[in-house]
Design a protein around this motif. Structure first.
Motif, PDB file in Angstrom:
ATOM      1  N   GLY A   1       0.818  -1.215   0.000  1.00 52.43           N
ATOM      2  CA  GLY A   1       0.000   0.000   0.000  1.00 52.43           C
ATOM      3  C   GLY A   1       0.851   1.264   0.000  1.00 52.43           C
ATOM      4  O   GLY A   1       0.550   2.228  -0.702  1.00 52.43           O
ATOM      5  N   GLY A   2       1.928   1.251   0.772  1.00 53.89           N
ATOM      6  CA  GLY A   2       2.825   2.400   0.807  1.00 53.89           C
ATOM      7  C   GLY A   2       3.512   2.629  -0.519  1.00 53.89           C
ATOM      8  O   GLY A   2       3.625   3.768  -0.991  1.00 53.89           O
ATOM      9  N   ALA A   3       3.978   1.548  -1.134  1.00 58.39           N
ATOM     10  CA  ALA A   3       4.640   1.677  -2.439  1.00 58.39           C
ATOM     11  C   ALA A   3       3.665   2.189  -3.494  1.00 58.39           C
ATOM     12  O   ALA A   3       4.005   3.076  -4.288  1.00 58.39           O
ATOM     13  N   LEU A   4       2.447   1.667  -3.500  1.00 54.53           N
ATOM     14  CA  LEU A   4       1.443   2.130  -4.467  1.00 54.53           C
ATOM     15  C   LEU A   4       1.087   3.600  -4.245  1.00 54.53           C
ATOM     16  O   LEU A   4       0.894   4.357  -5.191  1.00 54.53           O
ATOM     17  N   SER A   5       1.020   4.000  -2.989  1.00 52.95           N
ATOM     18  CA  SER A   5       0.709   5.388  -2.685  1.00 52.95           C
ATOM     19  C   SER A   5       1.828   6.325  -3.143  1.00 52.95           C
ATOM     20  O   SER A   5       1.561   7.401  -3.688  1.00 52.95           O
ATOM     21  N   ILE A   6       3.073   5.921  -2.951  1.00 49.39           N
ATOM     22  CA  ILE A   6       4.201   6.731  -3.419  1.00 49.39           C
ATOM     23  C   ILE A   6       4.199   6.808  -4.943  1.00 49.39           C
ATOM     24  O   ILE A   6       4.425   7.879  -5.526  1.00 49.39           O
ATOM     25  N   ILE A   7       3.911   5.693  -5.606  1.00 46.58           N
ATOM     26  CA  ILE A   7       3.811   5.707  -7.074  1.00 46.58           C
ATOM     27  C   ILE A   7       2.698   6.649  -7.525  1.00 46.58           C
ATOM     28  O   ILE A   7       2.860   7.421  -8.476  1.00 46.58           O
ATOM     29  N   ALA A   8       1.553   6.626  -6.822  1.00 45.53           N
ATOM     30  CA  ALA A   8       0.446   7.527  -7.155  1.00 45.53           C
ATOM     31  C   ALA A   8       0.867   8.981  -6.966  1.00 45.53           C
ATOM     32  O   ALA A   8       0.496   9.853  -7.765  1.00 45.53           O
ATOM     33  N   GLY A   9       1.658   9.257  -5.943  1.00 42.65           N
ATOM     34  CA  GLY A   9       2.154  10.615  -5.726  1.00 42.65           C
ATOM     35  C   GLY A   9       3.072  11.080  -6.839  1.00 42.65           C
ATOM     36  O   GLY A   9       2.983  12.225  -7.302  1.00 42.65           O
ATOM     37  N   ILE A  10       3.940  10.184  -7.304  1.00 42.56           N
ATOM     38  CA  ILE A  10       4.832  10.522  -8.416  1.00 42.56           C
ATOM     39  C   ILE A  10       4.016  10.760  -9.683  1.00 42.56           C
ATOM     40  O   ILE A  10       4.263  11.712 -10.438  1.00 42.56           O
ATOM     41  N   ILE A  11       3.016   9.925  -9.919  1.00 44.96           N
ATOM     42  CA  ILE A  11       2.141  10.107 -11.087  1.00 44.96           C
ATOM     43  C   ILE A  11       1.413  11.448 -11.004  1.00 44.96           C
ATOM     44  O   ILE A  11       1.240  12.131 -12.011  1.00 44.96           O
TER      45      ILE A  11
ATOM     46  N   PHE B   1       2.539  14.164  -9.787  1.00 47.23           N
ATOM     47  CA  PHE B   1       3.467  15.224 -10.192  1.00 47.23           C
ATOM     48  C   PHE B   1       3.735  15.194 -11.692  1.00 47.23           C
ATOM     49  O   PHE B   1       3.897  16.235 -12.323  1.00 47.23           O
ATOM     50  N   VAL B   2       3.781  13.991 -12.273  1.00 45.26           N
ATOM     51  CA  VAL B   2       4.090  13.863 -13.700  1.00 45.26           C
ATOM     52  C   VAL B   2       2.883  14.231 -14.559  1.00 45.26           C
ATOM     53  O   VAL B   2       3.029  14.926 -15.566  1.00 45.26           O
ATOM     54  N   TRP B   3       1.700  13.770 -14.189  1.00 45.86           N
ATOM     55  CA  TRP B   3       0.473  14.031 -14.950  1.00 45.86           C
ATOM     56  C   TRP B   3      -0.580  14.670 -14.042  1.00 45.86           C
ATOM     57  O   TRP B   3      -1.584  14.023 -13.692  1.00 45.86           O
ATOM     58  N   PRO B   4      -0.416  15.925 -13.680  1.00 42.11           N
ATOM     59  CA  PRO B   4      -1.361  16.537 -12.730  1.00 42.11           C
ATOM     60  C   PRO B   4      -2.793  16.613 -13.256  1.00 42.11           C
ATOM     61  O   PRO B   4      -3.745  16.410 -12.504  1.00 42.11           O
ATOM     62  N   GLY B   5      -2.966  16.888 -14.552  1.00 43.99           N
ATOM     63  CA  GLY B   5      -4.320  16.996 -15.108  1.00 43.99           C
ATOM     64  C   GLY B   5      -5.070  15.690 -15.051  1.00 43.99           C
ATOM     65  O   GLY B   5      -6.232  15.629 -14.634  1.00 43.99           O
ATOM     66  N   ARG B   6      -4.414  14.618 -15.490  1.00 40.68           N
ATOM     67  CA  ARG B   6      -5.052  13.292 -15.463  1.00 40.68           C
ATOM     68  C   ARG B   6      -5.330  12.854 -14.021  1.00 40.68           C
ATOM     69  O   ARG B   6      -6.358  12.243 -13.747  1.00 40.68           O
ATOM     70  N   THR B   7      -4.409  13.191 -13.123  1.00 40.33           N
ATOM     71  CA  THR B   7      -4.600  12.825 -11.719  1.00 40.33           C
ATOM     72  C   THR B   7      -5.854  13.462 -11.163  1.00 40.33           C
ATOM     73  O   THR B   7      -6.666  12.792 -10.510  1.00 40.33           O
ATOM     74  N   LEU B   8      -6.042  14.749 -11.429  1.00 37.28           N
ATOM     75  CA  LEU B   8      -7.233  15.432 -10.928  1.00 37.28           C
ATOM     76  C   LEU B   8      -8.513  14.848 -11.533  1.00 37.28           C
ATOM     77  O   LEU B   8      -9.519  14.711 -10.836  1.00 37.28           O
ATOM     78  N   LEU B   9      -8.466  14.503 -12.805  1.00 38.35           N
ATOM     79  CA  LEU B   9      -9.650  13.901 -13.421  1.00 38.35           C
ATOM     80  C   LEU B   9      -9.981  12.551 -12.796  1.00 38.35           C
ATOM     81  O   LEU B   9     -11.146  12.259 -12.507  1.00 38.35           O
ATOM     82  N   VAL B  10      -8.969  11.726 -12.586  1.00 39.12           N
ATOM     83  CA  VAL B  10      -9.210  10.409 -11.977  1.00 39.12           C
ATOM     84  C   VAL B  10      -9.748  10.562 -10.564  1.00 39.12           C
ATOM     85  O   VAL B  10     -10.730   9.912 -10.190  1.00 39.12           O
ATOM     86  N   ILE B  11      -9.122  11.428  -9.776  1.00 40.62           N
ATOM     87  CA  ILE B  11      -9.588  11.631  -8.399  1.00 40.62           C
ATOM     88  C   ILE B  11     -11.011  12.173  -8.397  1.00 40.62           C
ATOM     89  O   ILE B  11     -11.846  11.753  -7.589  1.00 40.62           O
TER      90      ILE B  11
END
Length: 173
Positions: A56-66, A68-78
């Motif tokens: 869970g921690g590793a997945l959460s860190i990966i989600a955090g990196i994503i 930063f890399v794709w902020p627009g897509r991240t906001l849409l998914v959330i």
């Protein structure tokens, strides 16, 4: 100070400019990374299922990196996840209120559930509306949280003054 910062953050998010959306994506990324670090640290403290905390921690860190890399897509998914969360939470609140029929204020949970369900269905129908709901909820929550922090700070300050005015305890004989 923290309360004022939360209020300012909420007002900035509700300003609906590109910077506020970027700030929201950065906030999500930092939250994911900090949650991931917390989960990895917690893995060493639990007695069992520690591997699940690590994953869970590793997945959460990966989600955090994503984020930063794709902020627009991240906001849409959330925002789409939030819209569907509102749909399911609305259904749960409606069922809960009907099962508590007759208890005090059961109808308030019913009204809240109906509003959540309607807002979730409206937002889930189109990603732009989902993002609109997400930005508004985050902004409004940040402002309310900021005022809560301010009131708590003043209450704590008043408590300290009241404690200072108490007479000293007499030693037990």
């Amino acid at each position: 100070i923290l309360g004022v910062l939360w209020i300012l953050f909420g007002m900035f998010v509700l300003s609906y400019n590109v910077g506020s959306l970027l700030a929201l994506a950065i906030f999500a990324g930092v939250t994911f990374i900090m949650t991931g670090i917390n989960q990895i640290l917690a893995a060493g403290r639990v007695e069992s299922w520690g591997w699940l905390y690590l994953v869970g921690g590793a997945l959460s860190i990966i989600a955090g990196i994503i984020a930063f890399v794709w902020p627009g897509r991240t906001l849409l998914v959330i925002s789409v996840v939030l819209a569907w969360f509102l749909v399911f939470k609305g259904i749960v609140d409606i069922v809960t209120s009907l099962s508590n029929h007759g208890r005090p204020y059961w109808w308030m949970t019913l009204i809240l559930g109906i509003l959540e369900l309607l807002l979730g269905i409206w937002a889930a129908g189109y990603p732009g509306r989902s993002l609109f709901v997400f930005v508004n909820l985050v902004g409004i929550y940040a402002i309310f949280y900021g005022f809560t922090e301010l009131f708590a700070a003043f209450d704590l300050r008043g408590l300290g003054r009241r404690i200072d005015r108490l007479p000293p305890e007499q030693p037990a004989v």
